[in-house]
Design a protein around this motif. Structure first.
Motif, PDB file in Angstrom:
ATOM      1  N   GLU B 242       0.814  -1.218   0.000  1.00  0.00           N
ATOM      2  CA  GLU B 242       0.000   0.000   0.000  1.00  0.00           C
ATOM      3  C   GLU B 242       0.860   1.286   0.000  1.00  0.00           C
ATOM      4  OE1 GLU B 242      -3.116  -0.465  -0.398  1.00  0.00           O
ATOM      5  OE2 GLU B 242      -3.980   1.507  -0.010  1.00  0.00           O
ATOM      6  N   ASN B 243       1.986   1.243   0.679  1.00  0.00           N
ATOM      7  CA  ASN B 243       2.840   2.438   0.735  1.00  0.00           C
ATOM      8  C   ASN B 243       3.298   2.891  -0.646  1.00  0.00           C
ATOM      9  OD1 ASN B 243       2.738   2.711   3.479  1.00  0.00           O
ATOM     10  ND2 ASN B 243       4.649   1.612   3.879  1.00  0.00           N
ATOM     11  N   GLY B 244       3.410   1.937  -1.571  1.00  0.00           N
ATOM     12  CA  GLY B 244       3.940   2.273  -2.886  1.00  0.00           C
ATOM     13  C   GLY B 244       2.878   2.596  -3.917  1.00  0.00           C
ATOM     14  N   ARG B 245       1.657   2.793  -3.490  1.00  0.00           N
ATOM     15  CA  ARG B 245       0.555   2.869  -4.457  1.00  0.00           C
ATOM     16  C   ARG B 245       0.622   4.045  -5.425  1.00  0.00           C
ATOM     17  NH1 ARG B 245      -4.982   4.294  -1.501  1.00  0.00           N
ATOM     18  NH2 ARG B 245      -5.007   6.432  -2.258  1.00  0.00           N
ATOM     19  N   PHE B 246       1.356   5.106  -5.074  1.00  0.00           N
ATOM     20  CA  PHE B 246       1.425   6.272  -5.969  1.00  0.00           C
ATOM     21  C   PHE B 246       2.819   6.433  -6.567  1.00  0.00           C
ATOM     22  CE2 PHE B 246       0.015  10.808  -6.906  1.00  0.00           C
ATOM     23  CZ  PHE B 246      -1.070  10.401  -7.670  1.00  0.00           C
ATOM     24  N   ILE B 247       3.644   5.416  -6.387  1.00  0.00           N
ATOM     25  CA  ILE B 247       5.003   5.431  -6.937  1.00  0.00           C
ATOM     26  C   ILE B 247       4.995   4.608  -8.212  1.00  0.00           C
ATOM     27  CG2 ILE B 247       7.398   4.754  -6.519  1.00  0.00           C
ATOM     28  CD1 ILE B 247       6.866   5.117  -3.501  1.00  0.00           C
ATOM     29  N   THR B 248       5.271   5.226  -9.350  1.00  0.00           N
ATOM     30  CA  THR B 248       5.294   4.462 -10.601  1.00  0.00           C
ATOM     31  C   THR B 248       6.247   5.109 -11.598  1.00  0.00           C
ATOM     32  OG1 THR B 248       3.903   3.292 -12.211  1.00  0.00           O
ATOM     33  CG2 THR B 248       3.347   5.601 -11.796  1.00  0.00           C
ATOM     34  N   GLY B 249       6.799   4.272 -12.456  1.00  0.00           N
ATOM     35  CA  GLY B 249       7.714   4.763 -13.495  1.00  0.00           C
ATOM     36  C   GLY B 249       9.079   5.150 -12.967  1.00  0.00           C
ATOM     37  N   GLN B 250       9.420   4.642 -11.801  1.00  0.00           N
ATOM     38  CA  GLN B 250      10.662   5.076 -11.175  1.00  0.00           C
ATOM     39  C   GLN B 250      11.709   3.991 -11.090  1.00  0.00           C
ATOM     40  OE1 GLN B 250      10.164   7.580  -7.602  1.00  0.00           O
ATOM     41  NE2 GLN B 250       8.046   7.703  -8.245  1.00  0.00           N
ATOM     42  N   VAL B 251      12.932   4.459 -11.005  1.00  0.00           N
ATOM     43  CA  VAL B 251      14.062   3.563 -10.762  1.00  0.00           C
ATOM     44  C   VAL B 251      14.534   3.851  -9.348  1.00  0.00           C
ATOM     45  CG1 VAL B 251      16.361   2.897 -11.482  1.00  0.00           C
ATOM     46  CG2 VAL B 251      14.688   3.620 -13.198  1.00  0.00           C
ATOM     47  N   LEU B 252      14.401   2.867  -8.486  1.00  0.00           N
ATOM     48  CA  LEU B 252      14.739   3.051  -7.078  1.00  0.00           C
ATOM     49  C   LEU B 252      16.060   2.346  -6.761  1.00  0.00           C
ATOM     50  CD1 LEU B 252      13.580   4.111  -4.295  1.00  0.00           C
ATOM     51  CD2 LEU B 252      12.914   1.750  -3.902  1.00  0.00           C
ATOM     52  N   ASN B 253      17.010   3.126  -6.276  1.00  0.00           N
ATOM     53  CA  ASN B 253      18.287   2.544  -5.870  1.00  0.00           C
ATOM     54  C   ASN B 253      18.149   1.993  -4.464  1.00  0.00           C
ATOM     55  OD1 ASN B 253      20.160   3.559  -8.135  1.00  0.00           O
ATOM     56  ND2 ASN B 253      19.038   5.383  -7.509  1.00  0.00           N
ATOM     57  N   VAL B 254      18.294   0.695  -4.347  1.00  0.00           N
ATOM     58  CA  VAL B 254      18.238   0.061  -3.017  1.00  0.00           C
ATOM     59  C   VAL B 254      19.644  -0.471  -2.781  1.00  0.00           C
ATOM     60  CG1 VAL B 254      17.073  -1.610  -1.552  1.00  0.00           C
ATOM     61  CG2 VAL B 254      15.836  -0.526  -3.436  1.00  0.00           C
ATOM     62  N   ASP B 255      20.523   0.440  -2.419  1.00  0.00           N
ATOM     63  CA  ASP B 255      21.948   0.151  -2.563  1.00  0.00           C
ATOM     64  C   ASP B 255      22.807   0.814  -1.495  1.00  0.00           C
ATOM     65  OD1 ASP B 255      21.804   2.798  -3.231  1.00  0.00           O
ATOM     66  OD2 ASP B 255      22.733   2.610  -5.189  1.00  0.00           O
ATOM     67  N   GLY B 256      22.207   1.246  -0.410  1.00  0.00           N
ATOM     68  CA  GLY B 256      23.002   1.867   0.648  1.00  0.00           C
ATOM     69  C   GLY B 256      23.703   3.142   0.210  1.00  0.00           C
ATOM     70  N   GLY B 257      23.259   3.734  -0.904  1.00  0.00           N
ATOM     71  CA  GLY B 257      23.825   5.003  -1.361  1.00  0.00           C
ATOM     72  C   GLY B 257      24.873   4.869  -2.454  1.00  0.00           C
ATOM     73  N   LEU B 258      25.097   3.635  -2.915  1.00  0.00           N
ATOM     74  CA  LEU B 258      26.118   3.411  -3.950  1.00  0.00           C
ATOM     75  C   LEU B 258      25.903   4.277  -5.185  1.00  0.00           C
ATOM     76  CD1 LEU B 258      28.527   1.743  -5.023  1.00  0.00           C
ATOM     77  CD2 LEU B 258      26.887   0.011  -5.762  1.00  0.00           C
ATOM     78  N   TRP B 259      24.658   4.502  -5.554  1.00  0.00           N
ATOM     79  CA  TRP B 259      24.332   5.255  -6.764  1.00  0.00           C
ATOM     80  C   TRP B 259      24.957   6.652  -6.761  1.00  0.00           C
ATOM     81  CZ3 TRP B 259      21.765   9.944  -7.003  1.00  0.00           C
ATOM     82  CH2 TRP B 259      21.230  10.390  -5.784  1.00  0.00           C
TER      83      TRP B 259
END
Lengths: 269, 288
Positions: B242-259
């Motif tokens: 449910e938390n992600g219901r308005f998040i779309t078309g995105q690239v999410l870095n789940v990387d501890g800040g590596l990006w």
């Protein structure tokens, strides 16, 4: 609402600033529903009280604080008092945003930029610095900086807000890298145009055109400050966001890929 | 097998499909989703890869909510069959995580075989496209769907010698945006995750070059790779819940800040993270 065996932010102590604004209020209310102990902060003490009352009326836990973050020593005092009174600090949401007259850049009063940068990035910086030792004392924490409600694709007439958003995104990236090793995770949340009275007033000027822009968004609707923006803020503040650092997240139904639904300067320029 | 985390029963009633679900990140997602109450259908090419999962799932008491399908992510009909299996067994397809990725040896562009590009695109880009196309009718009928593609920081900075992988991940990120804009009206959100996880592929790499691995980990602002089940799957859970219901078309870095920290471009060019494995069959359905 999805099924939940328990709330996602149970007993976390969360300071949310600028709760007079729709995004700050929406996030504070959502955090309240997620079980957080919310400190609703605004320079307007009555607005802070109204927000806290919305949370407690819904069964949540909240206190109100009137505070001018930009006044000398105020952010430090606020964070110290919260930590003393509630036993710590886990989450900070900086939702400050100046409201300035819409005007093209060539005519914009330079002081509007001063206000935008003071009430957005500078207030966030002061609160981040003030919160830092308290988050550190808990072994880490979360900071969510919140951008303007024009989203990332409005440009005309609101250059001060757009530039302030850019500063917040860069601040977030740099602070995110600096503080990640201490498990203090800083991220930037940019909402799409929210379903609020300001937007409805804007829409009255040209209903068909604005409705066309809303339909153009991937999800075809405006942001709900509690469910959509508050949901994304919960993502960043909860266990889900435990490896996300320095990032910009759009809670915008796809508006960052499209013409903005709310571009109040469009006709001015 | 991993750190503890809270569970909330948030995916109760949801049906998820995960490609490459027996190792690393895919395995983390399968287990996390099951613990969160979802029914999960997942694949790997080789049934013998499923032994560990089967035991872990049995331990969770989730065997009735899960199904393993032997499927090759390089095969369109296998991918269609995987989605069909989920619909048939559990009656819905709510969530799709396109995790699998075949990985070819690192090689300079001038000597990288065409076949490596084809294999990498087929097992990364095309498999994600095929499963998404197969899932859409179900999601459209439900007016609800969550699609996650997997990318990598390799798409960002032109890492040397992995051009096929970088290109594939770039294609997936573009697909994410197009799919989000085309399918949002059906109630489907589409996002892409760039993980820095202690994945199967990463463990292989680390075993061969511990020095470079240690340097890579030190470069991550959080100072380590993410745990597949806790941190990588945790963020994916956020996006599909449910938390992600308005998040779309995105690239999410789940990387501890590596990006945010571009690399030192000095990987050892002779490192092949699949050294010792049959090259023609590089890790399809098993990677990540």
């Amino acid at each position: 609402m999805e099924h939940r065996e328990k709330p996602l932010l149970e007993k976390r102590i969360a300071v949310v600033t600028a709760v007079k604004g729709s995004l700050g209020e929406g996030i504070a209310r959502r955090f309240g529903r997620e079980g957080a102990v919310v400190v609703a902060v605004d320079a307007d003490r009555e607005a802070a009280k109204r927000c806290a009352a919305l949370i407690t009326d819904a069964g949540g836990t909240a206190i109100a604080r009137g505070a001018d973050i930009l006044a000398p020593g105020e952010a430090v005092r606020l964070c110290r008092e919260v930590a003393d009174e509630l036993g710590g600090l886990d989450i900070l949401v900086n939702a400050g945003q100046a409201t300035t007259p819409v005007a093209p850049l060539r005519d914009k009063d330079p002081d509007n930029f001063g206000r935008a940068f003071r009430e957005g990035p500078l207030a966030a910086i002061l609160m981040m610095q003030a919160a830092y030792p308290h988050l550190q004392a808990r072994g880490g924490g979360r900071i969510v900086n919140v951008g303007s409600f024009y989203g990332p694709t409005a440009n005309c007439g609101v250059v001060d807000a757009v530039a302030s958003d850019g500063a917040l995104a860069a601040l977030t990236r740099a602070a995110g890298v600096e503080w990640a090793r201490e498990n203090i995770l800083v991220n930037f949340l940019q909402a799409g145009a929210p379903d609020i009275p300001e937007f409805h007033a804007y829409r009255q000027a040209d209903r068909d055109a604005v409705d066309g822009l809303v339909a153009n968004l991937a999800l075809g609707r405006l942001a709900d400050p509690v469910e959509d923006v508050g949901g994304a803020a919960t993502f960043l503040a909860s266990d889900e966001g435990c490896f996300v650092v320095g990032h910009t997240i759009f809670a915008d139904g796809g508006q960052h890929l499209a013409a903005p639904a709310y571009d109040p300067g469009f006709k001015v320029v | 097998m991993t750190q503890q985390y809270e569970t909330y029963g948030r995916l109760r009633g949801r049906v998820a499909v995960v490609t490459g679900g027996t190792k690393g990140i895919g395995q983390g997602v399968v287990l996390r989703f099951l613990k969160e109450g979802a029914s999960v259908v997942y694949c790997s090419r080789n049934p013998s890869n499923n032994a560990e999962n089967a035991a872990l799932i049995e331990e969770l008491g989730a065997a009735q909510r899960s199904q393993f399908v032997a499927a090759d992510v390089g095969s369109k009909s296998d991918m269609q069959g995987l989605v069909a299996a989920a619909a048939e067994r559990f009656g819905r397809v709510d969530i799709l995580v396109n995790n699998a990725q075949g990985i070819a040896p690192l090689n300079p562009i001038q000597s990288k075989p065409d076949g490596d590009y084809s294999m990498t695109l087929a097992t990364g880009f095309f498999h994600s496209l095929w499963t998404s196309q197969a899932a859409l009718p179900h999601m459209q009928a439900q007016r609800y769907g969550r699609i996650i593609h997997m990318s990598s920081v390799w798409s960002l900075w032109g890492y040397r010698y992995g051009s096929d992988y970088a290109v594939t991940k770039g294609a997936l990120e573009s697909l994410t945006r197009s799919m989000a804009n085309e399918w949002g009206k059906f109630g489907v959100t589409v996002n892409c995750v760039r993980p820095a996880g202690d994945s199967f592929a990463y463990k292989q790499f680390k075993a061969q070059d511990i020095r470079t691995a240690a340097e890579s980990e030190a470069a991550i602002p959080m100072g380590r790779m993410g745990d597949c089940e806790v941190e990588i799957a945790g963020a994916i859970l956020g996006l599909v819940s449910e938390n992600g219901r308005f998040i779309t078309g995105q690239v999410l870095n789940v990387d501890g800040g590596l990006w945010a920290v571009p690399p030192n471009h000095e990987p050892a060019s002779d490192v092949d993270i699949h050294r010792g494995r049959a090259q023609a069959a590089v890790s399809v359905g098993e990677g990540n």
